[in-house]
Write an enzyme that holds these catalytic residues in place. Structure first.
Site, mmCIF file in Angstrom:
data_model
loop_
_atom_site.group_PDB
_atom_site.id
_atom_site.type_symbol
_atom_site.label_atom_id
_atom_site.label_comp_id
_atom_site.label_asym_id
_atom_site.label_seq_id
_atom_site.Cartn_x
_atom_site.Cartn_y
_atom_site.Cartn_z
ATOM 1 N N GLU A 107 6.617 -0.353 4.371
ATOM 2 C CA GLU A 107 7.540 -0.095 5.467
ATOM 3 C C GLU A 107 6.868 0.611 6.643
ATOM 4 O O GLU A 107 7.184 0.322 7.805
ATOM 5 C CB GLU A 107 8.730 0.722 4.954
ATOM 6 C CG GLU A 107 9.698 -0.054 4.070
ATOM 7 C CD GLU A 107 9.202 -0.226 2.645
ATOM 8 O OE1 GLU A 107 9.793 -1.026 1.896
ATOM 9 O OE2 GLU A 107 8.217 0.452 2.278
ATOM 10 N N HIS A 167 19.738 1.446 -3.621
ATOM 11 C CA HIS A 167 20.243 0.311 -2.843
ATOM 12 C C HIS A 167 21.653 0.571 -2.324
ATOM 13 O O HIS A 167 22.450 -0.347 -2.188
ATOM 14 C CB HIS A 167 20.223 -0.965 -3.690
ATOM 15 C CG HIS A 167 18.856 -1.377 -4.123
ATOM 16 N ND1 HIS A 167 18.226 -0.807 -5.211
ATOM 17 C CD2 HIS A 167 17.977 -2.271 -3.606
ATOM 18 C CE1 HIS A 167 17.021 -1.344 -5.357
ATOM 19 N NE2 HIS A 167 16.844 -2.231 -4.392
#
Length: 392
Positions: free
Chosen positions: A126, A196
């Site tokens: 990321e 998540h």
């Protein structure tokens, strides 16, 4: 020989670590349950997951933007990205797995249409994704980066906060990375657990130099995403992933823009102001209906839409009229963005308040798995808080 054995051992450990990383992500996403459970159990689990804590309420079909088409939220995102790539030859889309459509299918078909040089995969890093996007944007091109889940945006935090947000300022506007947009699935989904389900918007609301946006519906998602892509500042666009397929409405086929930093008054009222963003907007809309039916209370419902910079004027104007304010979001209570709204309204509208401001948010715990129904600020928690305000 010892060196060969040592090297082989290192490679095995390296590959095992990589496998463990992918295994952890699949396990966190709940995908492994599908492999390990019998078919009947999978069907039962799927039926249970269909029971959401909200009811999506579509907006009236827009008439001012031409032909519309029935789209869910991920299709509206795809349509916005398609429009951007068609309009801007410098625009590129990149991230983990976006070349084949992404895990939520938001970029499906775009590589085939625009080529592998404009829609391409990145390594699972990321920090590298955002750093690469900053570099592209500094050259003057349009960079649209995807972080696969908002929960995994934290490795890129330094690039966003210390580089992207400050690039224009530190150069005296000689150069900037304002054409960078970072998309990311956000919020609870019913079975996402710790890694998540997170809503990290408040982390970035403390960072001048970027814009943070969260839509509530397909129509809003397309218009706001196009505005983010065309804005002259780096933007983070959080997409409520539980709405990707649950939210369906008529969306214009052609490009259109919804202004950033302008909240929308969805329902006008006179007794209580309800403020939320993303999925939680649909929760407070239900609360407004319940309050009217059970208590005879008139609620004004506001979708904040842009978290940073947020629309202080619209919220203040409403609270001056109603005298009461309830703010709700999925993120934990302490340090959540509801705190910023609450303190600002207290400073600006103190003499107009008829009751203490109420915040109905997630608990100060990691996001749970099987206890998600108890964690989320559902309509009953919001209704109870509203009832207490009215009785104050």
């Amino acid at each position: 020989m010892a060196a060969v054995v040592a090297t082989a051992g290192w490679l095995v450990r390296f590959r095992a670590a990589g496998a463990e990383g992918h295994w952890r992500r699949l396990r966190g996403a709940g995908l492994l349950r599908g492999f390990l459970r019998p078919p009947s159990a999978c069907r039962d689990a799927a039926q249970r997951r269909q029971v959401a804590h909200f009811t999506f309420q579509p907006d009236p079909e827009p008439q001012e933007y031409g032909q519309t088409q029935k789209m869910n939220l991920f299709q509206a995102v795809t349509s916005a990205l398609d429009n951007s790539l068609a309009k801007d030859p410098t625009a590129v889309i990149f991230g983990e797995d976006v070349a084949f459509g992404g895990v939520f299918r938001c970029t499906v078909g775009l590589r085939d249409k625009y080529g592998k040089d404009r829609v391409f995969n990145t390594p699972l890093c990321e920090q590298g994704i955002v750093g690469f996007g900053i570099g592209i944007a500094v050259t003057g091109a349009t960079a649209i980066a995807e972080i696969q889940f908002a929960d995994y945006i934290y490795p890129a935090f330094d690039q966003i906060v210390n580089e992207a947000a400050k690039y224009r300022y530190r150069s005296g506007d000689l150069f900037n990375c304002g054409s960078l947009t970072i998309r990311s699935p956000w919020g609870c989904v019913g079975h996402g657990a710790l890694y998540h389900s997170q809503s990290p918007e408040a982390f970035f609301a403390h960072c001048p130099g970027i814009k943070v946006v969260v839509p509530r519906s397909p129509f809003q998602a397309k218009g706001l995403l196009l505005s983010c892509i065309e804005d002259n500042n780096p933007c983070i666009f959080f997409e409520p992933k539980i709405l990707y397929r649950a939210a369906v409405e008529q969306v214009p086929v052609e490009p259109y823009n919804i202004p950033l930093s302008q909240a929308e008054v969805i329902e006008e009222g006179s007794d209580v102001t309800l403020v939320a963003w993303g999925t939680q907007v649909h929760v407070i809309r239900e609360v407004a209906s319940m309050a009217k039916e059970k208590l005879g209370v008139s609620c004004e419902v506001i979708d904040l839409r842009t978290i940073l910079p947020w629309d202080v004027e619209t919220v203040c104007k409403s609270v001056i009229k109603t005298g009461r304010l309830l703010i709700s979001h999925e993120a934990p209570l302490t340090g959540g963005f509801a705190s910023e709204i609450s303190s600002t309204i207290q400073e600006e509208c103190f003499l107009n308040l008829e009751a203490p401001i109420s915040r109905v948010c997630g608990y100060d715990t990691p996001f749970p798995h099987i206890f998600e129904p108890f964690y989320i600020p559902d309509k009953w928690k919001c209704y109870d808080a509203l009832r207490k305000m009215i009785k104050y």
